[in-house]
Structure formats: C-alpha cells, structure tokens
Design an enzyme around this catalytic site. Structure first.
Site, PDB file in Angstrom:
ATOM      1  N   THR A   1      54.282  70.163  96.213  1.00 27.28           N
ATOM      2  CA  THR A   1      53.838  69.370  97.402  1.00 27.28           C
ATOM      3  C   THR A   1      52.715  69.151  95.661  1.00 27.28           C
ATOM      4  O   THR A   1      52.516  67.795  96.173  1.00 27.28           O
ATOM      5  CB  THR A   1      52.327  70.407  98.121  1.00 27.28           C
ATOM      6  OG1 THR A   1      53.305  70.438  99.200  1.00 27.28           O
ATOM      7  CG2 THR A   1      51.408  69.067  98.589  1.00 27.28           C
ATOM      8  N   CYS A   2      51.908  69.569  95.397  1.00 25.29           N
ATOM      9  CA  CYS A   2      51.010  69.423  94.188  1.00 25.29           C
ATOM     10  C   CYS A   2      51.657  67.899  93.378  1.00 25.29           C
ATOM     11  O   CYS A   2      51.253  66.341  93.851  1.00 25.29           O
ATOM     12  CB  CYS A   2      50.610  69.834  93.238  1.00 25.29           C
ATOM     13  SG  CYS A   2      49.386  69.608  92.146  1.00 25.29           S
TER      14      CYS A   2
ATOM     15  N   HIS B   1      26.419  62.489  71.187  1.00 20.20           N
ATOM     16  CA  HIS B   1      25.446  62.203  71.666  1.00 20.20           C
ATOM     17  C   HIS B   1      26.468  60.438  71.226  1.00 20.20           C
ATOM     18  O   HIS B   1      26.805  60.113  71.109  1.00 20.20           O
ATOM     19  CB  HIS B   1      24.280  61.805  71.226  1.00 20.20           C
ATOM     20  CG  HIS B   1      22.761  60.779  71.824  1.00 20.20           C
ATOM     21  ND1 HIS B   1      22.726  61.194  73.290  1.00 20.20           N
ATOM     22  CD2 HIS B   1      23.143  59.535  71.485  1.00 20.20           C
ATOM     23  CE1 HIS B   1      21.695  59.720  73.088  1.00 20.20           C
ATOM     24  NE2 HIS B   1      21.773  58.486  72.304  1.00 20.20           N
TER      25      HIS B   1
END
Length: 562
Positions: free
Chosen positions: A138-139, A541
């Site tokens: 299904t995935c 950052h």
C-alpha cells in the site's frame, strides 16, 4: 537387431567378470597378483566401453526414427502408450514444482520487502510472495509515496498562485491534472522497480501471486496464470499490511464515494469534497484537493482532530488548516451517504444528540482509519485466531503457531511504514539467531501537510495521566530566522523533559520540515539524552533545526531568541 542383442550380452558378461576381479583384488594378499588383476580388470572395462560406443554409433538417433525407437525399446524396455494407462480425469489446476526456503514472507510492503532484503543479507534462502503484481504494498503504490507526490505538486501549484508574487515571481499557473497524475505514477514505478533490483542484489526470490498458509511450514501461492505453487519454509512471516476501514451506511464505490486509494486518482478537481475522518490520511488528502481548488469539509466523530496527537499541537495544526480554507465539523457522526450520478448526499448528526443535517458534495472521501488485512490467509490451518480487528497477537513477533511470525500492520502498534520496517529487521534477526528489538516508544509520527506535524514520545496529556512531573520548553517558528525569511512561520517546537533528571520524554513539532527535524530527537531519546544535551550542541545557522535547540533551552528557562 540379433547382433545388437548378442553384443549387449557380451558387454554384460565382461562387466560381471570385471566386477569379480575387482572384488578379488580387494581381498588379495599378494601385491603382485593384485596388480595383474587390476590391469586385467581395467582392460576388460575398456573393451566393454568400446563395444557400447560401437553399438551407439551403429544405432544412433541420427538414423531413422524406426531404428531409434527399436534401440530405445531394447535398452529401456517396451514403450507404453498413454492409451494403455488407467484413465485419470483431467484437472484444470496447473501446478508449479515445490520450493523450499528458510523464510517465506507473505506480503511485499515495507514490512515484507525489508524482511526479504535483510534475510538475504544474513544468508537465508528467502522468498517474498506478493499478489499485487508489484512490490511496495500500500505504501509505495496507493499510500505514502503517491500521496507525497500529490502533496508536493499541489504545494508548488498553490505557491505559484500566491507566494510566488510576494517573492517577485509573476506567473499565471494552469493546472494540468493529467500530467500531475502521470508524474506521480512515474515516481511510484521507479520506486517499485528499485525494490526488485534490491531483491536481485540480495538473492531474495520474488514470487508473484496471492499466498496463504496451508498448515505448518507450507504456503500455497495462487500465481498470476492461475497455477498453484507450494512453498515449504522453516519460517513463515505474515506481512500483509492493512486496508481502509469501512463505515456502516457509507459504501465505497470508488466513483463518488472513495477511500484513500480512489482519492489519489480522481479524474477531476471536485467542486466540493467531504472528508469523513480527521486523521492523518484524511487531512493530507483533503489538503491536496483544497490546494487544487476544491471546497473541503472534514467531519470527525471526536471533538478534536488527529486522535493521539498532543492536544496543544493539534489545536495549532487545526488553526493552520482552517486558515488555508478547510472547514471542520467536529463531534459529528455520519449515518448515511447516498451516491448519485453527479454527486453524493450525506446525513450526519451531533454525537451528543440533536437534529440530523444533510450535506451535498461532488465526492466523499472515507478515511476513518485502517484495519489489519488477515482474511483469507489460512490462519485457521495453524490455529491462529486474530482479534475482531484482524490483529494477530505476538510475543516478539512470534505467533501462537511455531515457526510463524507476524510484523507490521497485522500486529499491535502504530500502522506506520517505518514501524513495519523496524519490525521486519528485528523479526528476521531473531529468526537468524541474533538479537532483534524495537522500542515502540520511539517510533515517530508525521503528518505531511503544510505545515507538517511530527512527534515522538509522550504527550503532555499522557504524562499528566501517568503522574509524571515534567518541564516544557517551547519555541515558535515566528522567531526562527530561516522560517521567517521563507514565509513559513506557522507552528512551534515543544520539548518535554523529566522534572528531576531532565531526560527528554517527548517532542512535538508543527511547522516547516518537521518530519525531517524529528529525527534528531529520536536519536537523542534513544541514547537517553537530557534537554540540556540538545541545548548545548551547536546547530547550523540559519536553519529550522535551531527551533529545536531553542525549545530545549526553554526547558530550563534560558531560550535566547524569543
């Protein structure tokens, strides 16, 4: 022919004489006599071989078919005509030869195919039985992968209609739904072929067909051509996954009333779509069609969305979806849905009581959860009895039947592809005699909407119910520099830590790329990290991950950027 028979008799006599000489050689005490006997025996065998070769050359199959058949009768005996055999009624069932394996896996989804790969890596002879015709379950075929393809595409389309102008990109996008579906299918196909390559690489057999258990150590496979093949296995692993749960009064026809499979392949953008169920699947697919232009209403039986999600996180998530245009009818139960040629009429009522209400829509998406797919597997032949939801009880993946194991959606725990993968690895390693273990407290959950939602560990509600003293640190994405410059400031990161030890107990995120960020905390919690450990680790950052660090700082009250 008389000459041939005579020569064969001579050969037979020579072979008997040679055998007698060889026996005498073994018993002889005189080495000289033994040596002479050996030479004589060897000579006799050479003569016999030469005579045999001569007969074959004289009567070889290159000559007439009559001579060939005569020679075959002489050597093998009289030919038996099929009409001389006892009559046996013809059978319609084709069969394949039996094959033997160390492990046979029923189901080729994330649990099944990862189990097959790991078994191959560990040197086990393994076969994976899958009836869909392609691997991935299904995935890959009608779940995780195609939904993510549509989520990404619809987000790009929505950005082109709005955010692009803010960024100085002026375009007039036009939706080509057919091409959107084509690229989805191409991506899925590439992934399923990739699994086949991994099977070949790891020497795992892929058997196409529907498998069922037929007693201890036996799996019968009904193949694509209708033939049946029996596989014998020392170990059988059930990895058949799950299917959409039904709802009384709502019949899925995959035309006007669809489940998650049908919602991935609608041929048009609905004018209006009603989603029954405010869980992960319903909200992901509802947000896809909302961005593409549909008016979407979500009906949920409970008074909140996403059961199991941290309550504060769920409320923030709902506000973000409402801002995007989704409408919510919470605390409501659907009693019936009637499909017509051009639309659907749905009846619902308040859970607490009150007058019924009727809604009309172009389509209905039924997304009230999933149930284990264990029907028709022959479990009764080995004494396994699943519960009312089809779930199989296990003890470290072992079922009540010796040699039979179960993993993924058919056992207890969250129905998630990555959880099934962990089950698969642990189960196969146990079969191979190794240590296999899964920590179900550290299985993350993700909702791949925009914003995304991700969490791992305990919610605040669970900690309160368990009487655990905890501290919380929270940091909003409005204060995160990367989120701010990217115009994606909805949400926050929240870290819950033990009040005495500072050990991280749970982390909850709603915001951009939350599904990628949660992995850092999964690792931290697996090693028993404290919130201070994250707070004092340098993060790059500007990144969204800094929000996770700032939230950890907040546990002890020293958040620096908000």
């Amino acid at each position: 022919m008389v000459l041939v028979k005579a020569l064969l008799a001579v050969i037979y006599s020579l072979l008997l004489t040679a055998a007698a000489l060889i026996l005498n050689i073994v018993a002889a005490e005189n080495l000289a006599l033994a040596g002479m006997g050996a030479v004589l025996a060897f000579g006799i065998l050479q003569v016999a071989a030469a005579l045999s070769q001569g007969i074959w050359r004289q009567r070889r199959p290159a000559e007439t078919g009559q001579d060939t058949e005569a020679f075959a009768e002489l050597v093998l005996g009289p030919r038996i005509d099929e009409h001389d055999l006892p009559y046996e009624a013809p059978t319609q069932r084709k069969t394949w030869p039996m094959a033997q394996y160390d492990v046979v896996i029923i189901g080729g989804g994330p649990g099944g195919y990862n189990a097959a790969i790991r078994a191959g890596q560990l040197g086990l002879k393994v076969a994976c039985v899958e009836g869909r015709g392609v691997l991935g379950g299904t995935c890959l075929n009608v779940g995780c992968m195609p939904s993510k393809a549509l989520l990404h595409a619809s987000e790009m389309y929505d950005a082109a209609k709005g955010e692009f102008a803010i960024l100085g990109i002026e375009v007039m996008p036009r939706l080509n739904l057919g091409q959107m579906m084509t690229q989805k299918a191409d991506s899925v196909s590439a992934l399923t072929k990739g699994i086949e390559f991994l099977f070949k690489k790891n020497k795992a057999d892929y058997i196409r067909g529907w498998g069922r258990i037929d007693g201890p150590g036996r799996v019968v496979v009904k193949r694509e051509d209708g033939a049946e093949q029996v596989l014998e296995a020392k170990n059988i692993v059930i990895a058949t996954g799950s299917e959409p749960s039904p709802l009384p009064g709502v019949v899925v026809d995959q035309k006007r009333i669809v489940d998650s499979t049908g919602a991935l392949s609608l041929g048009e953008v609905p004018g209006s779509l009603v989603v029954i169920g405010a869980g992960i699947i319903g909200l992901e697919l509802g947000s896809v069609w909302r961005r593409l232009g549909a008016q979407v209403t979500v009906i949920e039986y409970l008074p909140r969305i996403c059961p199991g999600m941290d309550e504060e996180t769920a409320k923030t998530f709902q506000r973000a979806l409402t801002k995007q245009g989704l409408k919510f009818q919470l605390g409501s139960k659907v009693t019936s849905a009637v499909a017509g040629e051009t639309g659907v009429e749905l009846t619902m009522a308040p859970v607490t009581g009150g007058d019924s209400q009727t809604l009309k829509a172009d389509y209905i998406l039924l997304a009230v959860g999933r149930r284990a797919y264990t029907a028709g597997l022959g479990l009764e032949t080995v004494g396994i009895v699943p519960d009312g939801r089809g779930v199989i009880d296990t003890d470290h993946f072992r079922t009540s039947a010796p040699g039979i194991w179960a993993i993924g959606d058919v056992v207890h725990g969250p129905m998630l592809a990555h959880k099934a993968e962990e089950d698969a690895v642990a189960c196969i390693e146990l079969i191979a005699g190794k240590a296999g273990h899964v920590d179900y407290d550290l299985v993350p959950s993700v909702v791949y909407t925009a914003p995304e939602v991700a969490w791992v560990g305990k919610t605040e509600e669970q900690l309160k119910a368990d009487g655990v003293a905890y501290k919380a640190g929270k940091f909003p994405f409005t204060a995160n520099s990367r989120a701010k410059i990217n115009h994606e400031t909805d949400g926050f990161v929240k870290v819950l830590a033990d009040a005495k030890t500072d050990r991280i107990l749970g982390v909850h995120m709603v915001g951009p790329q939350a599904g990628e960020m949660i992995g850092e905390y999964c690792v931290a919690m697996a090693f028993g990290a404290a919130s201070e450990d994250i707070a004092r680790i340098c993060h790059p950052h500007p990144t969204r991950s800094e929000a996770g660090r700032q939230a950890a700082m907040g546990v002890e009250g020293w958040t620096m950027q908000a």
